[in-house]
Scaffold this active site. Structure first.
Site, short mmCIF file in Angstrom:
data_model
loop_
_atom_site.label_atom_id
_atom_site.label_comp_id
_atom_site.label_asym_id
_atom_site.label_seq_id
_atom_site.Cartn_x
_atom_site.Cartn_y
_atom_site.Cartn_z
N SER A 257 16.55 -10.04 3.64
CA SER A 257 16.14 -9.32 4.84
C SER A 257 14.72 -9.65 5.23
CB SER A 257 16.25 -7.82 4.59
OG SER A 257 15.30 -7.47 3.59
N LYS A 258 14.43 -9.37 6.48
CA LYS A 258 13.13 -9.62 7.06
C LYS A 258 12.02 -8.94 6.26
CE LYS A 258 13.48 -9.94 11.94
NZ LYS A 258 13.53 -9.17 13.15
N ARG A 259 12.36 -7.76 5.77
CA ARG A 259 11.37 -6.96 5.06
C ARG A 259 10.76 -7.74 3.89
NH1 ARG A 259 12.48 -2.86 1.82
NH2 ARG A 259 14.68 -3.43 1.99
N LYS A 260 11.57 -8.61 3.29
CA LYS A 260 11.08 -9.31 2.11
C LYS A 260 10.67 -10.75 2.39
CE LYS A 260 12.80 -6.41 -1.39
NZ LYS A 260 13.49 -6.30 -2.66
N GLY A 261 10.41 -11.06 3.61
CA GLY A 261 9.96 -12.42 3.92
C GLY A 261 10.71 -12.97 5.11
#
Ligand code: GLU
Length: 480
Positions: A257-261
Site C-alpha cells: 500500500s501507499k502508506r508503506k512506500g
C-alpha cells in the site's frame, strides 16, 4: 485448457488515479497468456464509477503501460471488432442488458431510499447478521413498478439471486470454487444515475468481447460468484478465471500500500528502474520457469508462462531483489543504450563533455539510473575531506611527501591518459617504497573524498589534471 477457442484476455483499468505496479504485473500475465496461445489481448477502460473518475487518468494509464514496453491488440485508441472499448461509451448496451434481465425476471427495480437501506443495515449489524438487501422491492407488482417509474421515483436495478443454489466457477490456481447463493446479495446492476455497476458492465463486456480467460487480482475473487450468477442469468458461457495473489509490503505485512512506500507504476520508472527489469521482476514473483532461472526476456516468458503454476501465496514485493535485477539489466546495456537511458537522470551540473569518461566507470555499480548522481557527484561537486582519515595508516610527514610527489609527477606528464596516470602513480609507490594499500587509499580519499570509488587511475584521469591538482593541494593544506 484452452480447447479450440481463441484465447482472448483483457485488462480493464479504472481511471480512478495512479496505475499501481500490481496492475502492470497482472497485465503482463494477461498479455503473455494471450501471446502464448496466439490470441488477443484487449485493453478496456472501466470508467463507470463517476465519483472516483480522475481527469487525465486514462491517458496516463495508456502511456505508462506503453512505457513498460507492453501493448494491446484492441483498445480505446486502437479500436477493434468490439469497439468501443471505453465503458462510458457503451451505456446503451448495459441498459439493454439490464432490461433483458428484467424481462426474464432475473432482475428487478428497487425504489428503496438510502435512509431505508441504512436502517436495514444498522438492524443487521445490531443482530450480528451480514449486511444484505432485505428484498423489500422484490415482489412489487408490475403496476406498482410502473406507477413509481411514471412518478419519476429514483430507482436502481438489482439482480434476483436464486435461493440456496451452488454457484461454481473455475479458477486456474485453485481449481473449482463453489459458493452458496445465500451468501450473495441481490447486487445492484444499474445505479440511480443510470450507470451500470462494475458487476453488470464487466460481465456484459467480457461476454460481448469474447474474453476467454480473466487473470485478475485476488481482491476480485469475492466478486466472482456474483459474476458467475450473472452469466447464469443471461445464459452465457462464463470465462475461466485466475485470481492472482496480491503483493505484500516489503516488510511482509499486509497488501502493498501507499502508506508503506511507493506503489505507482510510474514512480518506479521515475526512480530509474528499467521497464524490462521491472517486467522480469514481476515474472518471477510467485512463478518460476521449470529450470528456476530468474533472468527471462519477455519472449521467453511468453513461451513458458503457465498461470496454473502461479503460487496462491501472496508474495512480498522484495526491493532488494528488484534492485539486484535492475542492476543486472543496467549492466546488460551497451554504452550507447545506457547513455540514452541515463539522459533524464543527469543532474544539471553534470559535465556533459565528460559523460563518456565517467559513465563507464559507474555502470557496474548502478542499481537504478537515479543513483547516477550519488555515485558521480564527487567528479563535479566539492568534496569534503577528513584529516584523520587521510592520516589513518601513516604519519603526517609521509602523507605530505606523498601528496607533494604525486602533484609533481602528475603535473609533469606530457600525455594525460589512464595509462600515463597509472604508470606515474605506480612508479612513485615503488620508487619510494610506500605501502601500496595506504598510499592508494590516501590518494583515493584525497581526490574523491570517499573510501569507495571507481578504479583509482580511471577516476583521476576522468577528473582531469586541473581538478586533481586542486584536490591534492587542498588535502595538503588540511594535513599540514
Ligand atoms: N475495473 C476493474 C479494476 O479496476 C477490473 C477488475 C477486473 O479485472 O475484473 O481493476
Amino acid at each position: 485448457m484452452t480447447d479450440n477457442k481463441t484465447v482472448r484476455t483483457r485488462m480493464a483499468p479504472s481511471p480512478t488515479g495512479e496505475y499501481h505496479v500490481g496492475h502492470i504485473a497482472t497485465l503482463l500475465k494477461n498479455y503473455a497468456f494471450a501471446k502464448k496461445h496466439g490470441g488477443k489481448f484487449v485493453l478496456r477502460i472501466e470508467d463507470t464509477d463517476r465519483v472516483r473518475y480522475t481527469e487525465g487518468a486514462v491517458d496516463k494509464i495508456l502511456q505508462v503501460i506503453r512505457d513498460y514496453g507492453l501493448d494491446w491488440d484492441e483498445g480505446p485508441d486502437k479500436g477493434g471488432p468490439f469497439a468501443p472499448y471505453t465503458q462510458s461509451e457503451r451505456l446503451d448496451i448495459y441498459q439493454e442488458k439490464a432490461q433483458e434481465l428484467i424481462k426474464k425476471n432475473q432482475a428487478y427495480y428497487c425504489f428503496c431510499s438510502k435512509e431505508r437501506l441504512e436502517e436495514v443495515r444498522d438492524q443487521q449489524r445490531a443482530n450480528k447478521q451480514p449486511p444484505k438487501y432485505d428484498r423489500h422491492c422484490l415482489n412489487l407488482s408490475q403496476k406498482d413498478v410502473e406507477t413509481k417509474l411514471a412518478a419519476g421515483e429514483s430507482f436502481v436495478i438489482r439482480l434476483r439471486v436464486p435461493d440456496d443454489k451452488q454457484i461454481k466457477f473455475t479458477d486456474l490456481l485453485r481449481g473449482e470454487i463453489t459458493v452458496n447463493s445465500n451468501e450473495v446479495d441481490d447486487q445492484v446492476l444499474v445505479k440511480s444515475d443510470g450507470f451500470p455497476t462494475y458487476h453488470l458492465a464487466v460481465v456484459t463486456d467480457d461476454h460481448l468481447m469474447k474474453i476467454s480467460h480473466i487473470l485478475r487480482g485476488e481482491e476480485w475473487i469475492s466478486s466472482t460468484p456474483k459474476h458467475a450468477l450473472l452469466y447464469q442469468a443471461f445464459g452465457w458461457q462464463p470465462p475461466i478465471y485466475a485470481h492472482i495473489p496480491v503483493f505484500l509490503n516489503p516488510d511482509g505485512k499486509g497488501k502493498m500500500s501507499k502508506r508503506k512506500g511507493t506503489v505507482s507504476a510510474q514512480s518506479f520508472l521515475d526512480q530509474g528502474y528499467l521497464p524490462e527489469a521491472m517486467l522480469n521482476f514481476f515474472m518471477i514473483l510467485g512463478w518460476a520457469p521449470d529450470d528456476q532461472r530468474e533472468i527471462l526476456s519477455l519472449d521467453e516468458y511468453v513461451g513458458e508462462f503457465d498461470p496454473e503454476n502461479i503460487s496462491t501465496k501472496s508474495v512480498v514485493f522484495d526491493f532488494k531483489k528488484l534492485r539486484w535485477m535492475n542492476g543486472v539489466y543496467i549492466r546488460k546495456l551497451n554504452f550507447s543504450q545506457l547513455k540514452q537511458r541515463i539522459k533524464p537522470f543527469l543532474p544539471n551540473d553534470f559535465p556533459k563533455e565528460k559523460l563518456d569518461l565517467i559513465l563507464p566507470l559507474v555502470q557496474e555499480r548502478l542499481e537504478t539510473l537515479a543513483q547516477l548522481e550519488e555515485l558521480t557527484q564527487f567528479f563535479y561537486r566539492d568534496i569534503e575531506l577528513d584529516r584523520d582519515t587521510l592520516l589513518k595508516k601513516t604519519d603526517q610527514e609521509t602523507v605530505l611527501e606523498q601528496l607533494d610527489k604525486t602533484q609533481e609527477s602528475l603535473s609533469s606528464l606530457t600525455k594525460w591518459s589512464v595509462e600515463s596516470v597509472e604508470k606515474a602513480i605506480r612508479s612513485l609507490q615503488e620508487d619510494n617504497n610506500w605501502e601500496k594499500g595506504q598510499y592508494f587509499m590516501m590518494l583515493r580519499l584525497a581526490v574523491t573524498g570517499r573510501k569507495i570509488s571507481p578504479p583509482l587511475f580511471e577516476t583521476i584521469h576522468a577528473l582531469g589534471l586541473e581538478i586533481t591538482r586542486e584536490r591534492l593541494a587542498k588535502a595538503h593544506q588540511l594535513v599540514a
